[in-house]
Design an enzyme around this catalytic site. Sequence first.
Site: not given
Length: 280
Positions: A66, A87, A219
């Site tokens: 990334k 991303n 998350i």
Amino acid sequence: MLKVYGVIGDPIAHSLSPIMHNQEFEALGIDAKYLPFHVKEKDLADAVKGMKAIGIAGFNVTIPHKEAIIPLLDDIDSLAKAIGAVNTVVRKNDRFIGYNTDGEGFFRALQEEWKEEIKNERVLIIGAGGAAKAIYFTLLAKGITRIDICNRSLERAERLVSECPYEGKTKILTCNDASKEIGNYDLVIQTTSVGMHPLVHNLPISLEYLNKNTFVSDIIYNPLETALLKEAKKYGAKVQNGIGMFVYQGALAFEKWTGKAPNIQRMKKTVIKQLRGTTC
Ligand code: ATR
């Protein structure tokens, strides 16, 4: 003509993105395929060049590429630049443009549950890694400014805040101190890897002082319910896992590539079904 999209990462075999995107291409009648590409760190530059040459129409980027991909792209959106991570790559006029849909993906998923406008809420982010950064920068860019951060390494949290180009009122805390104040937050966002395999029974922070008015969002989506969310539910708190963020970050990429909005609920259902079959 068939368009080819994909995701590059290492490892990549267990990515849920191909099934999620391919299902939507099919359902929406888009002539496209999404494939996983296993790309090692040493091969990243060649891979990007190769994808350009063979006409890949767009792709996602995951661990560990990334950050490293940024200098290999033709242009980068300002939020992704600030975050320092990409991303999603979109091909426009034969140029590869980098975006970061992780923070916006988190925000859309949160908004789905929250319903009202989020503005003056007190927020605590647990963690100061790449995901925390994307979320912190995105929330600040949206004008949500009362965000504190706790992390195992305070230095890393300080660095994250100092690198942020958006204005905020942030206090950096040890996880121990944050746990004592946790009941004063409206929203707690868990971004560390604590709760994922092999730390599935661990909590990144004690919830002893949590109350039912705090919304706890983790998350992590594998497992679907982390030890933290299980514990938060015992206090009557409303909780959310990482499925929404994962699906929305993908949906945002899908929209950038195709100009069409995928069906979020259908994507979620597919991802959950896959995870139920593989959850550790
Ligand atoms: P990501 O890109 O997924 O955010 P990362 O950048 O490696 O991954 O960040 C991992 C986060 O999880 C960091 O906040 C890290 O804390 P440190 O900055 O102190 O390393 C946190 N983390 C990872 N393992 C942890 C553990 N065992 N206990 C507490 N925090 C942990």
